[in-house]
Design an enzyme around this catalytic site. Sequence first.
Site, PDB file in Angstrom:
ATOM      1  N   GLY A   1       0.773  -1.236   0.000  1.00  0.00           N
ATOM      2  CA  GLY A   1       0.000   0.000   0.000  1.00  0.00           C
ATOM      3  C   GLY A   1       0.805   1.287   0.000  1.00  0.00           C
TER       4      GLY A   1
ATOM      5  N   ASN B   1       1.362   3.106  -2.593  1.00  0.00           N
ATOM      6  CA  ASN B   1       0.604   4.062  -3.422  1.00  0.00           C
ATOM      7  C   ASN B   1      -0.603   4.599  -2.664  1.00  0.00           C
ATOM      8  OD1 ASN B   1       1.677   4.476  -6.277  1.00  0.00           O
ATOM      9  ND2 ASN B   1       1.933   2.268  -5.971  1.00  0.00           N
TER      10      ASN B   1
ATOM     11  N   ASN C   1      -5.893   3.110 -12.712  1.00  0.00           N
ATOM     12  CA  ASN C   1      -4.874   2.121 -12.304  1.00  0.00           C
ATOM     13  C   ASN C   1      -3.491   2.736 -12.434  1.00  0.00           C
ATOM     14  OD1 ASN C   1      -3.734  -0.509 -11.708  1.00  0.00           O
ATOM     15  ND2 ASN C   1      -3.267  -0.714 -13.883  1.00  0.00           N
TER      16      ASN C   1
ATOM     17  N   HIS D   1       0.371   1.546 -13.166  1.00  0.00           N
ATOM     18  CA  HIS D   1       1.143   0.400 -13.655  1.00  0.00           C
ATOM     19  C   HIS D   1       2.629   0.782 -13.675  1.00  0.00           C
ATOM     20  CE1 HIS D   1       1.919  -3.322 -15.720  1.00  0.00           C
ATOM     21  NE2 HIS D   1       2.725  -2.648 -16.526  1.00  0.00           N
TER      22      HIS D   1
ATOM     23  N   ASP E   1      -4.587  -3.407 -18.766  1.00  0.00           N
ATOM     24  CA  ASP E   1      -3.590  -2.334 -18.956  1.00  0.00           C
ATOM     25  C   ASP E   1      -3.754  -1.595 -20.287  1.00  0.00           C
ATOM     26  OD1 ASP E   1      -2.421  -2.918 -16.479  1.00  0.00           O
ATOM     27  OD2 ASP E   1      -1.006  -4.338 -17.359  1.00  0.00           O
TER      28      ASP E   1
ATOM     29  N   GLU F   1       5.504   6.700  -9.619  1.00  0.00           N
ATOM     30  CA  GLU F   1       4.162   6.296  -9.171  1.00  0.00           C
ATOM     31  C   GLU F   1       3.587   7.203  -8.086  1.00  0.00           C
ATOM     32  OE1 GLU F   1       3.456   2.056  -8.523  1.00  0.00           O
ATOM     33  OE2 GLU F   1       5.409   1.660  -9.383  1.00  0.00           O
TER      34      GLU F   1
HETATM   35  C1  GAR Z   1       3.076  -0.901  -7.521  1.00  0.00           C
HETATM   36  O1  GAR Z   1       4.354  -0.864  -8.090  1.00  0.00           O
HETATM   37  C2  GAR Z   1       2.025  -0.865  -8.622  1.00  0.00           C
HETATM   38  O2  GAR Z   1       2.383  -0.058  -9.701  1.00  0.00           O
HETATM   39  C3  GAR Z   1       1.992  -2.319  -9.016  1.00  0.00           C
HETATM   40  O3  GAR Z   1       2.091  -3.024  -7.810  1.00  0.00           O
HETATM   41  C4  GAR Z   1       2.808  -2.247  -6.852  1.00  0.00           C
HETATM   42  C5  GAR Z   1       1.981  -2.105  -5.603  1.00  0.00           C
HETATM   43  O4  GAR Z   1       2.711  -1.522  -4.579  1.00  0.00           O
HETATM   44  N1  GAR Z   1       0.808  -2.610  -9.755  1.00  0.00           N
HETATM   45  C6  GAR Z   1       0.775  -3.474 -10.777  1.00  0.00           C
HETATM   46  O5  GAR Z   1       1.734  -4.123 -11.127  1.00  0.00           O
HETATM   47  C7  GAR Z   1      -0.574  -3.607 -11.459  1.00  0.00           C
HETATM   48  N2  GAR Z   1      -0.419  -4.223 -12.737  1.00  0.00           N
HETATM   49  P1  GAR Z   1       2.003  -0.839  -3.321  1.00  0.00           P
HETATM   50  O6  GAR Z   1       1.056  -1.874  -2.709  1.00  0.00           O
HETATM   51  O7  GAR Z   1       3.146  -0.538  -2.402  1.00  0.00           O
HETATM   52  O8  GAR Z   1       1.286   0.387  -3.768  1.00  0.00           O
END
Ligand code: GAR
Length: 217
Positions: A15, A17, A111, A113, A154, A184
């Site tokens: 989490g 993000n 989303n 990515h 995506d 991100e």
């Molecule tokens: C992030 O890097 C996000 O971009 C990726 O998973 C991670 C989650 O981290 N998402 C994907 O790959 C979706 N296709 P977080 O839980 O620390 O935010």
Amino acid sequence: MAQQKRIIVLVSGGGTNLQALIDAESRGELGCGKITCVIASKPGVYALERAKQHGIPTRVIERKQYVSVEAYTDAMLEALDAEQADLIVYAGFMTIVDERICKAYPNRMINVHPALIPSFCGKGYYGLRVHEAALQKGVKVTGATVHFVTEVCDGGPIISQKAVAVLPGDTPETLQRRVMEEAEWKLLPEAVRLFCEDQLFVLDGVVMRKEDMNGGW
Ligand code: GAR
């Protein structure tokens, strides 16, 4: 003046993000947006702890409690409806739902990515795997993309992208961290703010900003 928007954040892991969104909201940087619920696809993930620390209501909708993707999607649709979602943010949400979700919330799901779409995206590209693939290919630049969610994995309209350098000696973990820090965690809150201020429009599959249109688009 845009109306207040209820933001529901979907998570499956650490989490970071979500944290970037929480921090942006507390600095007043989400415009009319307010994070009103965090929904996790697994119990015990740290993202839930982050939400609780900030007094944000949480729900867990766990895939293995449902017999099929359809039944799981039904539960998710019910929760989103109950939460009166205006915007749904996939912040590292890794569980498959069917296309009824996108149909119910067209251009209202965002989303993040961890690559420059259309590179290293689509089925099987998520989390660290994306960075492993980028390193294996030897790209010198990667980055992150924020986009609207459609039924194409995506493949939805791109809101924003930021490039990040791949450095000699990078591991998937170091690259993941740099992409998060440099791209991100900045792009996602900014895209959410633009959405909440009614600044984003999709025309023929392309995202435009109101301010750009006023400037003669
Ligand atoms: C992030 O890097 C996000 O971009 C990726 O998973 C991670 C989650 O981290 N998402 C994907 O790959 C979706 N296709 P977080 O839980 O620390 O935010």
